[in-house]
Design a protein around this motif. Structure first.
Motif, PDB file in Angstrom:
ATOM      1  N   VAL A 202      62.347  25.301-110.830  1.00 35.86           N
ATOM      2  CA  VAL A 202      63.092  26.139-111.763  1.00 35.86           C
ATOM      3  C   VAL A 202      63.997  27.085-110.968  1.00 35.86           C
ATOM      4  O   VAL A 202      63.573  27.703-109.993  1.00 35.86           O
ATOM      5  N   GLY A 203      65.255  27.149-111.353  1.00 37.74           N
ATOM      6  CA  GLY A 203      66.244  27.953-110.643  1.00 37.74           C
ATOM      7  C   GLY A 203      67.067  27.172-109.645  1.00 37.74           C
ATOM      8  O   GLY A 203      68.106  27.672-109.169  1.00 37.74           O
ATOM      9  N   GLU A 204      66.633  25.952-109.310  1.00 39.01           N
ATOM     10  CA  GLU A 204      67.374  25.116-108.363  1.00 39.01           C
ATOM     11  C   GLU A 204      68.719  24.710-108.957  1.00 39.01           C
ATOM     12  O   GLU A 204      68.829  24.376-110.134  1.00 39.01           O
ATOM     13  N   LYS A 205      69.759  24.709-108.117  1.00 36.68           N
ATOM     14  CA  LYS A 205      71.096  24.288-108.538  1.00 36.68           C
ATOM     15  C   LYS A 205      71.536  23.096-107.699  1.00 36.68           C
ATOM     16  O   LYS A 205      71.268  23.045-106.498  1.00 36.68           O
ATOM     17  N   ILE A 206      72.184  22.147-108.359  1.00 38.37           N
ATOM     18  CA  ILE A 206      72.568  20.887-107.730  1.00 38.37           C
ATOM     19  C   ILE A 206      74.062  20.668-107.921  1.00 38.37           C
ATOM     20  O   ILE A 206      74.550  20.620-109.061  1.00 38.37           O
ATOM     21  N   ASP A 207      74.786  20.550-106.830  1.00 37.44           N
ATOM     22  CA  ASP A 207      76.205  20.204-106.880  1.00 37.44           C
ATOM     23  C   ASP A 207      76.302  18.676-106.889  1.00 37.44           C
ATOM     24  O   ASP A 207      75.856  18.015-105.952  1.00 37.44           O
ATOM     25  N   HIS A 208      76.888  18.119-107.931  1.00 37.37           N
ATOM     26  CA  HIS A 208      76.913  16.663-108.075  1.00 37.37           C
ATOM     27  C   HIS A 208      78.039  15.990-107.284  1.00 37.37           C
ATOM     28  O   HIS A 208      78.214  14.763-107.385  1.00 37.37           O
ATOM     29  N   VAL A 209      78.791  16.746-106.534  1.00 38.69           N
ATOM     30  CA  VAL A 209      79.686  16.286-105.464  1.00 38.69           C
ATOM     31  C   VAL A 209      80.970  15.626-105.981  1.00 38.69           C
ATOM     32  O   VAL A 209      82.074  16.005-105.578  1.00 38.69           O
ATOM     33  N   ASP A 210      80.840  14.633-106.845  1.00 35.98           N
ATOM     34  CA  ASP A 210      81.997  13.798-107.181  1.00 35.98           C
ATOM     35  C   ASP A 210      82.853  14.420-108.286  1.00 35.98           C
ATOM     36  O   ASP A 210      82.439  15.333-108.995  1.00 35.98           O
ATOM     37  N   GLY A 211      84.054  13.885-108.442  1.00 29.21           N
ATOM     38  CA  GLY A 211      84.961  14.307-109.497  1.00 29.21           C
ATOM     39  C   GLY A 211      85.712  13.123-110.062  1.00 29.21           C
ATOM     40  O   GLY A 211      85.885  12.100-109.392  1.00 29.21           O
ATOM     41  N   VAL A 212      86.140  13.260-111.324  1.00 31.13           N
ATOM     42  CA  VAL A 212      86.939  12.222-111.974  1.00 31.13           C
ATOM     43  C   VAL A 212      88.109  12.892-112.684  1.00 31.13           C
ATOM     44  O   VAL A 212      87.915  13.850-113.450  1.00 31.13           O
ATOM     45  N   THR A 213      89.320  12.406-112.428  1.00 35.40           N
ATOM     46  CA  THR A 213      90.505  12.931-113.097  1.00 35.40           C
ATOM     47  C   THR A 213      90.664  12.252-114.453  1.00 35.40           C
ATOM     48  O   THR A 213      90.659  11.028-114.551  1.00 35.40           O
ATOM     49  N   THR A 286      90.785  17.295-113.205  1.00 31.84           N
ATOM     50  CA  THR A 286      89.709  16.633-112.469  1.00 31.84           C
ATOM     51  C   THR A 286      88.400  17.329-112.808  1.00 31.84           C
ATOM     52  O   THR A 286      88.230  18.515-112.508  1.00 31.84           O
ATOM     53  N   ILE A 287      87.504  16.592-113.453  1.00 29.90           N
ATOM     54  CA  ILE A 287      86.229  17.144-113.895  1.00 29.90           C
ATOM     55  C   ILE A 287      85.196  17.007-112.784  1.00 29.90           C
ATOM     56  O   ILE A 287      85.026  15.925-112.212  1.00 29.90           O
ATOM     57  N   ARG A 288      84.523  18.096-112.478  1.00 30.92           N
ATOM     58  CA  ARG A 288      83.400  18.109-111.553  1.00 30.92           C
ATOM     59  C   ARG A 288      82.204  18.698-112.286  1.00 30.92           C
ATOM     60  O   ARG A 288      82.355  19.248-113.386  1.00 30.92           O
ATOM     61  N   ALA A 319      81.775  26.875-106.425  1.00 32.81           N
ATOM     62  CA  ALA A 319      80.556  26.165-106.814  1.00 32.81           C
ATOM     63  C   ALA A 319      79.547  27.134-107.429  1.00 32.81           C
ATOM     64  O   ALA A 319      79.322  28.226-106.909  1.00 32.81           O
ATOM     65  N   PHE A 320      78.983  26.731-108.544  1.00 32.49           N
ATOM     66  CA  PHE A 320      77.919  27.445-109.254  1.00 32.49           C
ATOM     67  C   PHE A 320      78.396  28.751-109.899  1.00 32.49           C
ATOM     68  O   PHE A 320      77.580  29.512-110.411  1.00 32.49           O
ATOM     69  N   ALA A 321      79.679  29.039-109.885  1.00 30.74           N
ATOM     70  CA  ALA A 321      80.203  30.219-110.568  1.00 30.74           C
ATOM     71  C   ALA A 321      80.405  29.892-112.041  1.00 30.74           C
ATOM     72  O   ALA A 321      81.012  28.881-112.387  1.00 30.74           O
ATOM     73  N   LEU A 322      79.884  30.745-112.924  1.00 34.61           N
ATOM     74  CA  LEU A 322      79.889  30.445-114.353  1.00 34.61           C
ATOM     75  C   LEU A 322      80.624  31.499-115.178  1.00 34.61           C
ATOM     76  O   LEU A 322      81.466  31.164-116.010  1.00 34.61           O
ATOM     77  N   ARG A 323      80.277  32.774-114.985  1.00 34.17           N
ATOM     78  CA  ARG A 323      80.847  33.848-115.799  1.00 34.17           C
ATOM     79  C   ARG A 323      81.390  34.961-114.909  1.00 34.17           C
ATOM     80  O   ARG A 323      80.963  35.119-113.758  1.00 34.17           O
ATOM     81  N   ASP A 324      82.295  35.771-115.484  1.00 38.42           N
ATOM     82  CA  ASP A 324      82.815  36.921-114.749  1.00 38.42           C
ATOM     83  C   ASP A 324      81.906  38.126-114.975  1.00 38.42           C
ATOM     84  O   ASP A 324      80.873  38.037-115.635  1.00 38.42           O
TER      85      ASP A 324
END
Length: 345
Positions: A202-213, A286-288, A319-324
């Motif tokens: 719980v609390g772990e964050k995962i960057d899924h690396v790839d992107g698609v335009t 490009t969606i990541r 990466a992992f930034a969500l809100r201001d």
């Protein structure tokens, strides 16, 4: 003089609390939906790709991707709920009650559970609970969504404001678990990753690396596949900026498919706790994606655990930034989706 035969769709003032709408055009599912879904998105979760893998997990055959079924049911509701929408705003209390399989015929019905006119007097928010039913009348999925809808007449009186009290999340004890599901002999090699329930914290964050335009033609093809007729997705003149808005479900499916890298064993989505389309998405973006583990729960199915996950789709940014600092979504955040998925223990 002949009667008017075309229909401009419902506007905000046409909805009434507790109104029940039976949506038109049932749809029989075939393998074609799966093939097109996998052509449109980089979707490759094994349970939805292989009958043999699904049988090894206790199911009779590979079901349709959960989100493909969701889009089909959602699409049924669009002509009655969001044909004149400004934007689809969010989701809650979603549960995938039964796997959808080729040969099933899906139809949909919605009940209006909330109404609130916006302060500008030109639009209002409509909350509906939509249910997808199969050929036997069994409910295969249900979800609440809310949508901002234009008014036909700005002088039409505002309805009494009713904002539904929605659950923050589907309780782990209420998760619908497919009959026979068994991950006790789960094939990790075939699935593509070794990560089990206990490997996630719980609390772990995962960057899924790839992107698609996202391309214009692809998102329109996808939206037509789900028979979604919302004007903002096709008619460039329906928005002041002259741009077609990417269907939010297209962003959801793209982000879910990208999450395979790191969450290949999150095989089945069984509940949608909440979701927001934080910022609009347009062709050329490009969606990541990245995910956060929000909660974990055991289940009573052999070898099966549940992960509550936040799935965030972005157009870039940190990466992992969500809100201001004011709590508002950052401009690059496209989607913030909270769901439960089933994984092997």
């Amino acid at each position: 003089m002949a009667a008017q035969k075309t229909d401009a769709g419902r506007f905000f003032e046409d909805y009434r609390l507790a109104q029940v709408i039976e949506h038109a055009v049932p749809r029989t599912v075939s393998g074609g939906e799966r093939a097109l879904y996998h052509a449109l998105y980089p979707a490759r979760h094994a349970l939805y790709s292989s009958d043999e893998f699904a049988r090894g997990c206790g199911l009779p055959a590979s079901p349709l991707d959960d989100l493909a079924g969701f889009h089909l049911v959602f699409g049924k509701s669009v002509p009655d709920i969001s044909i004149n929408a400004v934007a689809n705003l969010g989701y809650a209390e979603g549960r995938f009650l039964r796997p959808v399989t080729p040969g099933d015929t899906l139809r949909a019905t919605s009940e209006v559970i909330g109404l609130k006119q916006n302060s500008n007097g030109r639009t209002g928010v409509v909350w509906v609970r939509t249910r997808g039913l199969d050929q036997n009348g069994d409910c295969v999925m249900e979800f609440v969504r809310w949508v901002m809808v234009r008014k036909r007449d700005e002088d039409a009186p505002a309805p009494e404001t009713v904002v539904p009290d929605l659950a923050h999340a589907v309780a782990a004890s209420d998760l619908p678990l497919p009959e026979g599901l068994d991950f006790s002999t789960y094939d990790f090699t075939a699935a593509g990753e070794p990560h089990r329930f206990d490997d996630y914290e719980v609390g772990e964050k995962i960057d899924h690396v790839d992107g698609v335009t996202v391309e214009e033609a692809e998102h329109m093809l996808a939206t037509r596949l789900w028979q979604n007729t919302a004007k903002v997705h096709f008619d460039a003149s329906s928005r002041p900026d002259g741009r077609r808005l990417i269907y939010g479900g297209h962003v959801i499916s793209m982000a879910r498919a990208l999450s395979f890298n790191g969450l290949a064993n999150a095989q089945m989505i069984v509940a949608l706790n909440g979701g927001s389309h934080a910022n609009p998405c347009f062709a050329g973006t490009t969606i990541r994606a990245w995910s956060e583990v929000l909660d974990k729960a055991p289940t009573d199915r052999p070898g099966v655990g549940a992960l509550r996950l936040r799935l965030v789709a972005t157009s870039g940014g940190e990466a992992f930034a969500l809100r201001d600092e004011d709590g508002k979504y950052l401009p690059h955040v496209l989607l913030d989706l909270d769901y439960w998925a089933l994984v092997p223990v």
